[in-house]
Design a protein around this motif. Structure first.
Motif, PDB file in Angstrom:
ATOM      1  N   LEU A 134       5.320   5.460   2.171  1.00 37.33           N
ATOM      2  CA  LEU A 134       4.791   6.733   2.644  1.00 37.33           C
ATOM      3  C   LEU A 134       5.249   7.846   1.721  1.00 37.33           C
ATOM      4  CD1 LEU A 134       3.346   8.454   4.822  1.00 37.33           C
ATOM      5  CD2 LEU A 134       5.553   8.567   6.017  1.00 37.33           C
ATOM      6  N   VAL A 135       4.292   8.600   1.222  1.00 29.09           N
ATOM      7  CA  VAL A 135       4.590   9.811   0.460  1.00 29.09           C
ATOM      8  C   VAL A 135       4.214  10.994   1.334  1.00 29.09           C
ATOM      9  CG1 VAL A 135       4.120  11.164  -1.619  1.00 29.09           C
ATOM     10  CG2 VAL A 135       4.156   8.638  -1.738  1.00 29.09           C
ATOM     11  N   GLU A 136       5.215  11.730   1.787  1.00 25.54           N
ATOM     12  CA  GLU A 136       4.967  12.857   2.669  1.00 25.54           C
ATOM     13  C   GLU A 136       4.399  14.013   1.844  1.00 25.54           C
ATOM     14  OE1 GLU A 136       5.165  14.076   6.756  1.00 25.54           O
ATOM     15  OE2 GLU A 136       5.549  12.158   5.778  1.00 25.54           O
ATOM     16  N   ALA A 137       3.202  14.449   2.205  1.00 25.91           N
ATOM     17  CA  ALA A 137       2.516  15.485   1.433  1.00 25.91           C
ATOM     18  C   ALA A 137       1.725  16.400   2.361  1.00 25.91           C
ATOM     19  CB  ALA A 137       1.602  14.855   0.393  1.00 25.91           C
ATOM     20  N   PRO A 138       2.392  17.296   3.087  1.00 25.08           N
ATOM     21  CA  PRO A 138       1.674  18.239   3.949  1.00 25.08           C
ATOM     22  C   PRO A 138       0.963  19.295   3.101  1.00 25.08           C
ATOM     23  CG  PRO A 138       4.039  18.700   3.972  1.00 25.08           C
ATOM     24  CD  PRO A 138       3.849  17.458   3.172  1.00 25.08           C
ATOM     25  N   THR A 139      -0.227  18.995   2.695  1.00 23.06           N
ATOM     26  CA  THR A 139      -0.931  19.784   1.677  1.00 23.06           C
ATOM     27  C   THR A 139      -1.198  21.220   2.108  1.00 23.06           C
ATOM     28  OG1 THR A 139      -2.987  18.800   2.510  1.00 23.06           O
ATOM     29  CG2 THR A 139      -1.993  17.800   0.579  1.00 23.06           C
ATOM     30  N   TRP A 140      -1.198  21.488   3.401  1.00 18.44           N
ATOM     31  CA  TRP A 140      -1.434  22.842   3.890  1.00 18.44           C
ATOM     32  C   TRP A 140      -0.227  23.766   3.664  1.00 18.44           C
ATOM     33  CZ3 TRP A 140      -1.267  18.393   6.763  1.00 18.44           C
ATOM     34  CH2 TRP A 140      -0.113  18.190   7.536  1.00 18.44           C
ATOM     35  N   GLU A 141       0.897  23.187   3.215  1.00 18.02           N
ATOM     36  CA  GLU A 141       2.098  23.997   3.026  1.00 18.02           C
ATOM     37  C   GLU A 141       2.186  24.647   1.654  1.00 18.02           C
ATOM     38  OE1 GLU A 141       5.606  21.874   4.107  1.00 18.02           O
ATOM     39  OE2 GLU A 141       5.036  21.726   6.227  1.00 18.02           O
ATOM     40  N   TRP A 158       4.708   6.932  17.474  1.00 20.81           N
ATOM     41  CA  TRP A 158       4.333   8.275  17.905  1.00 20.81           C
ATOM     42  C   TRP A 158       5.529   9.217  17.849  1.00 20.81           C
ATOM     43  CZ3 TRP A 158      -0.415   8.219  17.176  1.00 20.81           C
ATOM     44  CH2 TRP A 158      -1.359   7.444  17.864  1.00 20.81           C
ATOM     45  N   ALA A 159       6.677   8.757  18.310  1.00 22.26           N
ATOM     46  CA  ALA A 159       7.867   9.615  18.342  1.00 22.26           C
ATOM     47  C   ALA A 159       8.260  10.087  16.949  1.00 22.26           C
ATOM     48  CB  ALA A 159       9.026   8.861  18.991  1.00 22.26           C
ATOM     49  N   LYS A 160       8.011   9.246  15.961  1.00 24.84           N
ATOM     50  CA  LYS A 160       8.401   9.563  14.589  1.00 24.84           C
ATOM     51  C   LYS A 160       7.340  10.359  13.850  1.00 24.84           C
ATOM     52  CE  LYS A 160       9.919   7.320  10.301  1.00 24.84           C
ATOM     53  NZ  LYS A 160      10.194   6.014   9.640  1.00 24.84           N
ATOM     54  N   ARG A 161       6.056  10.001  14.040  1.00 26.18           N
ATOM     55  CA  ARG A 161       5.005  10.544  13.183  1.00 26.18           C
ATOM     56  C   ARG A 161       4.105  11.576  13.858  1.00 26.18           C
ATOM     57  NH1 ARG A 161       5.713  11.132   8.647  1.00 26.18           N
ATOM     58  NH2 ARG A 161       3.574  10.785   7.907  1.00 26.18           N
ATOM     59  N   PHE A 162       4.071  11.571  15.197  1.00 24.53           N
ATOM     60  CA  PHE A 162       3.273  12.595  15.896  1.00 24.53           C
ATOM     61  C   PHE A 162       3.909  12.806  17.264  1.00 24.53           C
ATOM     62  CE2 PHE A 162      -1.419  14.163  15.931  1.00 24.53           C
ATOM     63  CZ  PHE A 162      -1.003  15.402  16.379  1.00 24.53           C
ATOM     64  N   PRO A 163       5.113  13.381  17.283  1.00 23.91           N
ATOM     65  CA  PRO A 163       5.845  13.507  18.558  1.00 23.91           C
ATOM     66  C   PRO A 163       5.113  14.388  19.541  1.00 23.91           C
ATOM     67  CG  PRO A 163       6.909  14.778  16.804  1.00 23.91           C
ATOM     68  CD  PRO A 163       5.857  13.948  16.152  1.00 23.91           C
ATOM     69  N   LEU A 164       5.124  13.963  20.790  1.00 27.14           N
ATOM     70  CA  LEU A 164       4.467  14.696  21.866  1.00 27.14           C
ATOM     71  C   LEU A 164       5.479  15.648  22.496  1.00 27.14           C
ATOM     72  CD1 LEU A 164       2.430  11.780  23.442  1.00 27.14           C
ATOM     73  CD2 LEU A 164       1.872  13.229  21.489  1.00 27.14           C
ATOM     74  N   VAL A 190      -4.428   6.170  10.442  1.00 25.69           N
ATOM     75  CA  VAL A 190      -4.310   5.083   9.465  1.00 25.69           C
ATOM     76  C   VAL A 190      -2.927   4.449   9.561  1.00 25.69           C
ATOM     77  CG1 VAL A 190      -4.365   4.510   7.009  1.00 25.69           C
ATOM     78  CG2 VAL A 190      -5.971   6.197   7.942  1.00 25.69           C
ATOM     79  N   GLU A 191      -1.909   5.276   9.641  1.00 23.56           N
ATOM     80  CA  GLU A 191      -0.550   4.751   9.766  1.00 23.56           C
ATOM     81  C   GLU A 191      -0.375   3.969  11.067  1.00 23.56           C
ATOM     82  OE1 GLU A 191       2.634   7.571   8.840  1.00 23.56           O
ATOM     83  OE2 GLU A 191       1.118   8.869   7.942  1.00 23.56           O
ATOM     84  N   LEU A 201       0.821  -1.194   0.000  1.00 22.03           N
ATOM     85  CA  LEU A 201       0.000   0.000   0.000  1.00 22.03           C
ATOM     86  C   LEU A 201       0.865   1.258   0.000  1.00 22.03           C
ATOM     87  CD1 LEU A 201      -2.469  -1.138   2.803  1.00 22.03           C
ATOM     88  CD2 LEU A 201      -2.866  -1.232   0.344  1.00 22.03           C
ATOM     89  N   THR A 202       0.312   2.326  -0.550  1.00 21.28           N
ATOM     90  CA  THR A 202       0.977   3.621  -0.510  1.00 21.28           C
ATOM     91  C   THR A 202       0.071   4.600   0.214  1.00 21.28           C
ATOM     92  OG1 THR A 202       2.108   3.210  -2.624  1.00 21.28           O
ATOM     93  CG2 THR A 202       1.973   5.499  -1.868  1.00 21.28           C
ATOM     94  N   VAL A 203       0.620   5.264   1.207  1.00 20.27           N
ATOM     95  CA  VAL A 203      -0.129   6.244   1.984  1.00 20.27           C
ATOM     96  C   VAL A 203       0.435   7.633   1.715  1.00 20.27           C
ATOM     97  CG1 VAL A 203      -0.786   7.018   4.291  1.00 20.27           C
ATOM     98  CG2 VAL A 203      -0.598   4.565   3.809  1.00 20.27           C
ATOM     99  N   TYR A 204      -0.424   8.521   1.271  1.00 26.27           N
ATOM    100  CA  TYR A 204      -0.068   9.933   1.175  1.00 26.27           C
ATOM    101  C   TYR A 204      -0.503  10.576   2.493  1.00 26.27           C
ATOM    102  CZ  TYR A 204       0.862   9.455  -3.817  1.00 26.27           C
ATOM    103  OH  TYR A 204       1.388   9.069  -5.038  1.00 26.27           O
TER     104      TYR A 204
END
Length: 220
Positions: free
Chosen positions: A34-41, A208-214, A21-22, A8-11
């Protein structure tokens, strides 16, 4: 029988709606591109997603045969049902299934959707003063929706008992967004206990540390 492709490919993007999802893919042990795509940027990031998702939004999930799935709740439901042995959702005949589907629909309909307004109030407002009012009222609406959900659930260790489901992942991620966790803890004390457990889940600490660090002050 559900076909279960694993290539699978996740944007997605750090701290975004793709994170639930991740996290599910991580718990399932499924490797994904994983395709990193912060669309708000900006437009360059949105252009990565535009050929697949005309809304230019993430997450967007692409299957090996090229089929595209959008909407985070749909992805989570599909993953949970495709891999029932993982127990990430009540089964079709489980009496908890009705409420599971209810809340899996409630979050995107009543809460997640509000960020389309909150993140860019200029979409609806005529000027800065109106934007400030819209932001304030949208934040209050989000908090109120969390409160209403909290009043109608009776969690165990997790929202529907002792088994972690994708519903727990969804609430954990979305509750990290505005108005941030301190307000969430106030309006949804029962759910607060659940999301703290998911934050501390041993199989998700590296994720969490990698994808949504607290980071410091993240709770609000």
């Amino acid at each position: 029988m559900i076909h279960r492709p694993e290539n699978l490919t996740v944007y997605g993007a750090v701290g975004s709606g793709s994170i639930a999802v991740e996290a599910a893919l991580t718990l399932l042990g499924i490797d994904y591109e994983l395709v990193e795509a912060p669309t708000w940027e900006g437009e360059a990031e949105r252009a990565k997603v535009a050929p697949l998702n005309p809304l230019k939004q993430i997450p967007t999930l692409v299957f090996p045969d090229g089929e595209v799935m959008t909407e985070s709740s749909a992805m989570l439901l599909w993953l949970a049902d495709a891999y029932p042995e993982a127990g990430l959702a009540p089964g079709l005949t489980d009496p908890r299934r009705r409420q599971f589907l209810r809340w899996m629909s409630y979050i995107p309909a009543s809460i997640y959707s509000m960020f389309w307004v909150l993140d860019e109030p200029s979409r609806l407002a005529a000027g800065p003063e109106a934007e400030a009012v819209i932001q304030e009222r949208t934040i209050e609406r989000i908090a109120d929706c969390w409160r209403m959900m909290d009043e109608q659930v009776e969690p165990g260790t997790y929202i529907q008992g002792e088994q972690l489901t994708v519903l727990d992942l969804y609430v954990t991620v979305v509750s990290r967004w505005r108005p941030r966790r301190r307000r969430f803890y106030e309006v949804a004390p029962k759910l607060a206990e659940v999301v703290r457990r998911v934050d501390e889940h041993p199989l998700l600490q590296e994720f969490w540390a990698k994808r949504f660090p607290l980071e410091g002050g993240w709770e609000g």
